[in-house]
Design an enzyme around this catalytic site. Structure first.
Site, PDB file in Angstrom:
ATOM      1  CE1 TYR A  44      -3.734   2.416   0.471  1.00  0.00           C
ATOM      2  CE2 TYR A  44      -2.630   3.167   2.463  1.00  0.00           C
ATOM      3  CZ  TYR A  44      -3.612   3.322   1.517  1.00  0.00           C
ATOM      4  OH  TYR A  44      -4.488   4.387   1.604  1.00  0.00           O
ATOM      5  CE  LYS A  50       0.450   4.426   8.634  1.00  0.00           C
ATOM      6  NZ  LYS A  50       0.576   3.721   7.390  1.00  0.00           N
ATOM      7  CG  ASP A  83       5.553   3.709   1.317  1.00  0.00           C
ATOM      8  OD1 ASP A  83       5.772   4.366   2.357  1.00  0.00           O
ATOM      9  OD2 ASP A  83       4.411   3.503   0.866  1.00  0.00           O
TER      10      ASP A  83
HETATM   11  C1  LIG Z   1      -0.058   4.223   6.016  1.00  0.00           C
HETATM   12  C2  LIG Z   1       0.761   4.064   4.808  1.00  0.00           C
HETATM   13  C3  LIG Z   1       0.667   4.963   3.730  1.00  0.00           C
HETATM   14  C4  LIG Z   1      -0.370   6.058   3.686  1.00  0.00           C
HETATM   15  O1  LIG Z   1      -0.184   7.009   4.685  1.00  0.00           O
HETATM   16  P1  LIG Z   1      -1.429   7.936   5.119  1.00  0.00           P
HETATM   17  O2  LIG Z   1      -0.830   8.881   6.120  1.00  0.00           O
HETATM   18  O3  LIG Z   1      -2.463   7.021   5.685  1.00  0.00           O
HETATM   19  O4  LIG Z   1      -1.898   8.623   3.902  1.00  0.00           O
HETATM   20  C5  LIG Z   1       1.540   4.814   2.675  1.00  0.00           C
HETATM   21  N1  LIG Z   1       2.453   3.834   2.656  1.00  0.00           N
HETATM   22  C6  LIG Z   1       2.578   2.939   3.665  1.00  0.00           C
HETATM   23  C7  LIG Z   1       3.620   1.890   3.601  1.00  0.00           C
HETATM   24  C8  LIG Z   1       1.715   3.015   4.761  1.00  0.00           C
HETATM   25  O5  LIG Z   1       1.809   2.104   5.732  1.00  0.00           O
END
Ligand SMILES: *Cc1c(COP(=O)(O)O)cnc(C)c1O
Length: 429
Positions: free
Chosen positions: A146, A269, A241
């Site tokens: 994701y 995060k 990411d």
């Molecule tokens: C949570 C997450 C996102 C998206 O971040 P948001 O702050 O929810 O938009 C993107 N990449 C990874 C790996 C994530 O865990």
């Protein structure tokens, strides 16, 4: 034990009339485990309290940010201090420099950084940057990874659609995702084949260096190294990411942990300490393209606001204390090893593990190396496990396809309490 949830139910019933599905983000709904979401009233340390007064040990940690524990007194005190000076300047602030320096010092690939407001924004921006720098349009992502909800990343997994890129969601035009190529996680050969089929067209490869968004799936030995070599051979960029893994599986993220340095990195995060922050950064020659230094446009009204920066700074300061990651690893290992042992004693087929403060357990007997494997796990059993744990006062992510998170606030006693609850639940499944 039946949970008293009268107020939660009332509030959620009203919410469903006001907001789609009653939530501000779909992962919060209990769609895959059944029942209704719990409505929170307060969070502190390793605990959450709901509006009916129930207390839970929390392993979601607001989906990752709460690595120091919820509402850490030092974070709250720092926020109170800057709050009275205003919430947003829309102009430079000293706090941005401080957090930027901390991020650059910590994350091996990052020489320059741009702050945004979410992980989604960071990933959307990094994709634009990858394309601007390489002057190529195609990008490789992995099934089950994701990268936020940007159109280009909402691509269905599956080799049959790898070259076409069929959208996962209505509203995403085919033309948008036609440049998104997908491969199974941990499959270097598939990536190699995509590079061969699309010579000089692929801007780069983006991945979760440790997957958390199809459950917890670590990279095979050599996978990250192999991607580093393949991208270099094809003049393409490697992007980690680290929105989830950054400052969680090690202070410098997965790239520090595994010793593989990508060209670019996204964060989110943890670096927001519970406020909305995302960031992207990397090699100086690439970041030099970002406006106003360069022509690649990306902006944000609230980006780098003093409150969010302060929460990030204080959180990272807390994480810098010697022994932090050893402590997180110790607690998390005790938890996951205990869970796996109890499940096996109870005759359940399970597979799981952890890296530092990120863990996961699938109801499934074989190794899980990618999303297709994860999909074979027993989701119905997970739903019953989830419900049982909730009733025992343990709050787990309401999906088999989410990693779990521990924090510095979780004590040995919390873990023992969790394992005792798991023993009771798993013996009755
Ligand atoms: C949570 C997450 C996102 C998206 O971040 P948001 O702050 O929810 O938009 C993107 N990449 C990874 C790996 C994530 O865990």
């Amino acid at each position: 034990m039946a949970l008293k949830t009268t107020k939660s139910e009332e509030i959620f019933a009203a919410a469903q009339k006001l907001m789609p599905g009653g939530v501000s983000s779909p992962v919060r709904a209990f769609k895959s485990v059944g029942g209704q979401p719990i409505v929170f009233d307060k969070v502190e340390g390793a605990y959450i309290w709901d509006v009916d007064g129930n207390k839970y040990i929390d392993y979601v940690g607001t989906w990752g940010p709460a690595i120091c524990g919820h509402a850490h007194p030092k974070v709250i005190a720092a926020l109170q201090e800057v709050l009275v000076k205003g919430t947003s300047f829309g102009a430079p602030s000293l706090q941005e420099n401080i957090l930027a320096e901390m991020v650059i010092e910590a994350v091996p690939s990052i020489e320059m950084v741009r702050f945004v407001n979410s992980g989604t924004e960071a990933c959307m921006s990094i994709l634009r940057l990858m394309r601007a720098f390489t002057k190529r349009d195609k990008v490789i992502k992995f099934e089950g990874c994701y990268h936020g909800h940007g159109d280009m990343f909402l691509v269905k997994a599956g080799s049959g659609v790898a070259t076409l890129g069929l959208p996962d969601s209505p509203g995403v035009p085919k033309s948008t995702t036609s440049n998104t190529l997908t491969a199974p996680y941990n499959d270097l050969e598939a990536v190699k084949a995509l590079f061969e089929e699309n010579p000089d067209q692929i801007a780069g490869v983006i991945l979760e260096p440790v997957v958390g968004n199809s459950g917890f799936i670590p990279p095979d030995t050599g996978f990250l190294e192999g991607l580093r070599i393949l991208t270099q051979e094809n003049d393409a960029l490697l992007v980690f990411d680290e929105v989830m893994t950054g400052f969680r599986i090690a202070y410098g993220g997965a790239q520090a942990k595994f010793g593989v340095t990508p060209d670019l990195t996204t964060l989110g995060k943890v670096i927001g300490g519970g406020l909305p922050v995302g960031a992207y950064g990397g090699r100086k020659d690439i970041m030099a393209l970002v406006a106003p230094a360069g022509p690649m446009y990306q902006a944000g009204t609230l980006s780098g606001n003093p409150l969010a920066m302060t929460a990030g700074i204080k959180t990272l300061e807390l994480l810098q204390k010697p022994g932090t990651y050893e402590k997180l690893a110790g607690i998390t290992q005790k938890l996951i090893n205990g869970l796996l042992a109890i499940a096996k004693e109870g005759g359940h087929k399970v597979y799981g593990g952890n890296i530092s403060a990120m863990f996961g357990m699938f109801f499934m007997g074989e190794q899980v190396r990618n999303y297709d494997d994860a999909k074979k796990s027993d989701k119905a059993k997970f739903a019953r496990f989830h419900r049982g744990m909730l009733e025992q006062g343990i709050y787990l992510a309401p999906s088999q396809f989410e990693a779990g998170f521990t924090s510095l606030a979780h004590t040995e006693e919390d873990i023992e309490g969790t394992l005792a609850a798991a023993k009771e639940v798993l013996s009755s499944l």
